[in-house]
Design an enzyme around this catalytic site. Structure first.
Site, short mmCIF file in Angstrom:
data_model
loop_
_atom_site.label_atom_id
_atom_site.label_comp_id
_atom_site.label_asym_id
_atom_site.label_seq_id
_atom_site.Cartn_x
_atom_site.Cartn_y
_atom_site.Cartn_z
N ASP A 13 0.81 -1.22 0.00
CA ASP A 13 0.00 0.00 0.00
C ASP A 13 0.84 1.27 0.00
O ASP A 13 0.43 2.31 0.54
CB ASP A 13 -0.97 0.02 1.21
N LYS A 16 1.79 2.18 -5.00
CA LYS A 16 2.36 1.63 -6.24
C LYS A 16 1.44 1.91 -7.43
O LYS A 16 1.92 2.26 -8.51
CB LYS A 16 2.58 0.12 -6.10
N GLY A 40 -4.54 -4.35 -3.82
CA GLY A 40 -5.53 -3.31 -4.14
C GLY A 40 -4.76 -2.06 -4.49
O GLY A 40 -4.11 -1.48 -3.63
N HIS A 41 -4.77 -1.69 -5.76
CA HIS A 41 -3.98 -0.55 -6.23
C HIS A 41 -4.92 0.57 -6.65
O HIS A 41 -5.73 0.40 -7.57
CB HIS A 41 -3.08 -0.98 -7.40
N GLN A 223 1.98 -6.05 -3.24
CA GLN A 223 2.44 -6.16 -1.85
C GLN A 223 3.74 -5.34 -1.68
O GLN A 223 3.93 -4.38 -2.41
CB GLN A 223 2.62 -7.62 -1.42
P1 GDP Z 1 -0.76 0.31 -3.51
O1 GDP Z 1 -1.35 -0.96 -3.03
O2 GDP Z 1 0.70 0.41 -3.25
O3 GDP Z 1 -1.11 0.62 -4.94
O4 GDP Z 1 -1.44 1.46 -2.63
P2 GDP Z 1 -3.00 1.60 -2.23
O5 GDP Z 1 -3.74 2.10 -3.41
O6 GDP Z 1 -3.48 0.36 -1.58
O7 GDP Z 1 -2.88 2.67 -1.08
C1 GDP Z 1 -2.31 3.91 -1.29
C2 GDP Z 1 -3.34 4.98 -0.94
O8 GDP Z 1 -2.70 6.23 -0.92
C3 GDP Z 1 -4.45 5.11 -1.98
O9 GDP Z 1 -5.62 5.50 -1.32
C4 GDP Z 1 -3.94 6.20 -2.90
O10 GDP Z 1 -5.00 6.89 -3.57
C5 GDP Z 1 -3.26 7.09 -1.91
N1 GDP Z 1 -2.14 7.90 -2.39
C6 GDP Z 1 -1.09 7.55 -3.18
N2 GDP Z 1 -0.19 8.54 -3.22
C7 GDP Z 1 -0.68 9.53 -2.44
C8 GDP Z 1 -0.21 10.81 -2.03
O11 GDP Z 1 0.90 11.23 -2.38
N3 GDP Z 1 -0.98 11.53 -1.17
C9 GDP Z 1 -2.20 11.08 -0.75
N4 GDP Z 1 -2.92 11.87 0.04
N5 GDP Z 1 -2.67 9.88 -1.09
C10 GDP Z 1 -1.91 9.12 -1.91
P1 IMO Z 2 -0.91 -4.20 -2.24
O1 IMO Z 2 -0.48 -4.76 -3.56
C1 IMO Z 2 -0.99 -4.59 2.10
C2 IMO Z 2 -0.99 -8.65 3.74
C3 IMO Z 2 -2.22 -9.10 4.49
C4 IMO Z 2 -1.59 -10.05 5.49
C5 IMO Z 2 -0.48 -10.73 4.68
C6 IMO Z 2 -0.87 -12.07 4.10
O2 IMO Z 2 -2.22 -3.49 -2.29
O3 IMO Z 2 0.18 -3.43 -1.59
P2 IMO Z 2 -2.45 -12.78 2.06
O4 IMO Z 2 -3.90 -12.53 1.82
O5 IMO Z 2 -1.56 -12.22 0.99
O6 IMO Z 2 -2.12 -14.21 2.38
O7 IMO Z 2 -2.12 -11.96 3.43
O8 IMO Z 2 -0.18 -9.83 3.62
N1 IMO Z 2 -1.23 -8.15 2.36
C7 IMO Z 2 -1.18 -6.86 2.02
N2 IMO Z 2 -1.01 -5.75 2.77
N3 IMO Z 2 -1.10 -4.48 0.77
C8 IMO Z 2 -1.24 -5.57 -0.01
O9 IMO Z 2 -1.22 -5.53 -1.36
C9 IMO Z 2 -1.34 -6.84 0.62
N4 IMO Z 2 -1.51 -8.10 0.17
C10 IMO Z 2 -1.42 -8.89 1.24
O10 IMO Z 2 -2.86 -8.02 5.12
O11 IMO Z 2 -0.96 -9.32 6.51
MG MG Z 3 -2.89 -1.63 -1.82
#
Ligand code: GDP
Ligand code: IMO
Ligand code: MG
Length: 423
Positions: A13, A16, A40-41, A223
Site C-alpha cells: 500500500d 504503487k 488493491g492498487h 504487496q
Molecule cells: P498500492 O497498493 O501500493 O497501490 O497502494 P493503495 O492504493 O493500496 O494505497 C495507497 C493509498 O494512498 C491510496 O488511497 C492512494 O490513492 C493514496 N495515495 C497515493 N499517493 C498519495 C499521495 O501522495 N498523497 C495522498 N494523500 N494519497 C496518496
Molecule cells: P498491495 O499490492 C498490504 C498482507 C495481508 C496479510 C499478509 C498475508 O495493495 O500493496 P495474504 O492474503 O496475501 O495471504 O495476506 O499480507 N497483504 C497486504 N497488505 N497491501 C497488499 O497488497 C497486501 N496483500 C497482502 O494483510 O498481513
Molecule cells: Mg494496496
C-alpha cells in the site's frame, strides 16, 4: 533498453498503483508478475477512483498493453468482475490485456482453507486478506495446482476439479466446513473461462517479441518487500516473491533485461494484518484515520500506522537493488509539529543497524529516532521541488541520504497530477 521494475519498499500500500499510473506514460507494456487479488492498487484520475486488484494499473492509459504474468495467482470469477467494472467506466481492454496460461487458479476451496487456517491459528493469525492466496501458492509448490490453461480445456478442467475437490472437500468436512459443490464451481468457472478466453495466451513470446522490437516494460509489483515469502517478516508475510527477483520468475524476463528498479515508499509506514512493526504509533494512526486516510483498498481494514523506518528502507534497497526511490503521501505529514524517523534499532541494550532475521527479535526491537521539524504547510498543490517548504525538502534530502538512494519523484496527493518529478 528501458525495462523498469517497481517494488513496494515497505509492507504494501505504498502507492504503487499511483506511481505505476504515472510511469506508464513512458512504457509500452505493464506487467503484473506475482500476488493475486489480495492486492488493491488505487488510482485517481480527476474525480474518478479506480481500484485494481489483478489487472495492471497501466490499463487506465489507452493504447498501453497489459500482461498478467505466470507468477500471478488468479481467481477467474473475480477477474470477470474486475473486467465488468472497467467496462462500466468505459475502459477498453480488447487487444490490450493478455493473461498467461500458466497463471495458477485460485479455487473456492483455497479461500475456505485460508479462512480455516486463520481461525485455527487463533492469536497467532496472519491477518490475511482471505482471498485464498497462501493455499493457492501451496498447491502450486506441491504441484497440485490448476492453471488457467487447464481451465481453457473444459473436459480437462472438469477432471482436475473433480480430483482436487475430492481431496479438499474431505479436509473441509473434517474441519466442520460444508463441502463445496462440484457442479456449482464447474459452472461458475467455465462461464468465466468463456469470458477470459480472448485474453489467455502464452505470454512469454509476446513479452520477448515486444522487447525484441524495442518496447519498454514496466513491472508492477504487488504487496511490498516485507511481505516477501523469503525476505519479509516471516511468517507474517504473503506467499509470493514480492521483491525485484520475482519480476523475472513471474514473467519470464531474464535479470539482465531489467534496467531499473524503483522502490515506492510512503513518507511514513503502514501495515495491514498482524506481525512486528517497530515504529507503530497509534496516535499517528488515529490522526490519519480521522482524516479518512489509510483504510485498506482490498478489505477496507484500518491500516496500522507508524513513523518512517529507514532500517527497513535500507534493507529493502539491499534486497531489491533500488536505483531510485519514489516517495508518496508526503502531504500526510503536513500538519505535524515534529516528524520522527527510525534510524536504527535497540535490542537488549545494543544498537542494531540492520533488521534482525527473526520476527521475534524484531518484535523486541526499540526504534532509535531522529526528529525533524514539521513544515506545517499544505504541500498538496506543490508542482516542483522549489514549491515544497524548506523543511519538507530537508526531510526528503535526509531520507535520500539515509537510504543511499536518489529520489526520482515525490507524490503529494492521490491524483495523477499531484507528483513532483526530480531529475
Ligand atoms: P498500492 O497498493 O501500493 O497501490 O497502494 P493503495 O492504493 O493500496 O494505497 C495507497 C493509498 O494512498 C491510496 O488511497 C492512494 O490513492 C493514496 N495515495 C497515493 N499517493 C498519495 C499521495 O501522495 N498523497 C495522498 N494523500 N494519497 C496518496
Ligand atoms: P498491495 O499490492 C498490504 C498482507 C495481508 C496479510 C499478509 C498475508 O495493495 O500493496 P495474504 O492474503 O496475501 O495471504 O495476506 O499480507 N497483504 C497486504 N497488505 N497491501 C497488499 O497488497 C497486501 N496483500 C497482502 O494483510 O498481513
Ligand atoms: Mg494496496
Amino acid at each position: 533498453m528501458s525495462n523498469t521494475v517497481l517494488i513496494g519498499a515497505q509492507w504494501g500500500d505504498e502507492g504503487k498503483g499511483k506511481v505505476v499510473d504515472v510511469l506508464t506514460e513512458d512504457a509500452d507494456l505493464v506487467i503484473r508478475m506475482q500476488g493475486g487479488n489480495n492486492a488493491g492498487h488505487t488510482v485517481w484520475v480527476g474525480k474518478k477512483k479506480y481500484v485494481l486488484h489483478l489487472i495492471p494499473s497501466g490499463i487506465l492509459h489507452p493504447n498501453k498493453v497489459c500482461v498478467i504474468g505466470n507468477g500471478v495467482v488468479m481467481d477467474p470469477v473475480h477477474l470477470v468482475h474486475e473486467l465488468d467494472g472497467l467496462k462500466k467506466l468505459r475502459i477498453k481492454v480488447n487487444k490490450r490485456l493478455y493473461i498467461s496460461e500458466n497463471a495458477h487458479l485460485v479455487m473456492p476451496y483455497h479461500r475456505e482453507l485460508d479462512a480455516l487456517r486463520e481461525t485455527s491459528r487463533g492469536k497467532g493469525k496472519i491477518g490475511t486478506t482471505k482471498r485464498g492466496i497462501g493455499p493457492t501458492y501451496m498447491d502450486k509448490a506441491s504441484r497440485q495446482g490448476i492453471r488457467l490453461g487447464d481451465l481453457m480445456q473444459p473436459d480437462r478442467f472438469a477432471n482436475l476439479l473433480k480430483d482436487r475437490l475430492r481431496v479438499n472437500n474431505a479436509i473441509l468436512k473434517a474441519n466442520g466446513v460444508k463441502p463445496l459443490s462440484y457442479q456449482r464451481i464447474l459452472e461458475d468457472y467455465l462461464q468465466a473461462a468463456k469470458r477470459l478466453k480472448p485474453f489467455v495466451t502464452n505470454t512469454l513470446p509476446l513479452i520477448h517479441d515486444a522487447m525484441g522490437s524495442g518496447k519498454r516494460m514496466l513491472f508492477e509489483g504487488a504487496q511490498g518487500t516485507f511481505l516477501d515469502i523469503d525476505h519479509g517478516t516471516y511468517p507474517y508475510v504473503t506467499s509470493s516473491s514480492t521483491t525485484a527477483g520475482g519480476a523475472c520468475t513471474g514473467s519470464g524476463v531474464p535479470p539482465n533485461r531489467v534496467s531499473r528498479v524503483v522502490g515506492v515508499m510512503k513518507a511514513y509506514t503502514t501495515r495491514v494484518g498482524e506481525g512486528p512493526f517497530p515504529t507503530e504509533d497509534d496516535g499517528l494512526g488515529d490522526l490519519f484515520h480521522g482524516m479518512g486516510r489509510e483504510f485498506g483498498a482490498t478489505t477496507g481494514r484500518a491500516r496500522r500506522c507508524g513513523w518512517l523506518d529507514m532500517v527497513m528502507i535500507r534493507h529493502a534497497s539491499m534486497v531489491n537493488g533500488f536505483d531510485d526511490l519514489s516517495v508518496t503521501n508526503l502531504d500526510g505529514l503536513d500538519g505535524l509539529d515534529e516528524i520522527k524517523v527510525c534510524v536504527a534499532y535497540r535490542f537488549k541494550g545494543k544498537r542494531l543497524e540492520y533488521m534482525p532475521a527473526s520476527h521475534e527479535t524484531l518484535e523486541a526491537c526499540q526504534p532509535i529516532y531522529e526528529s525533524f521539524a514539521g513544515w506545517k504547510r499544505d504541500t498538496s498543490s506543490a508542482q516542483s521541488w522549489k514549491e515544497l517548504p524548506l523543511k519538507a525538502r530537508a526531510y526528503l534530502k535526509a531520507l535520500s541520504q539515509m537510504a543511499g538512494c536518489r529520489l526520482s519523484s515525490v507524490s503529494v496527493g492521490p491524483d495523477r497530477s499531484q507528483i513532483i518529478h526530480l531529475s
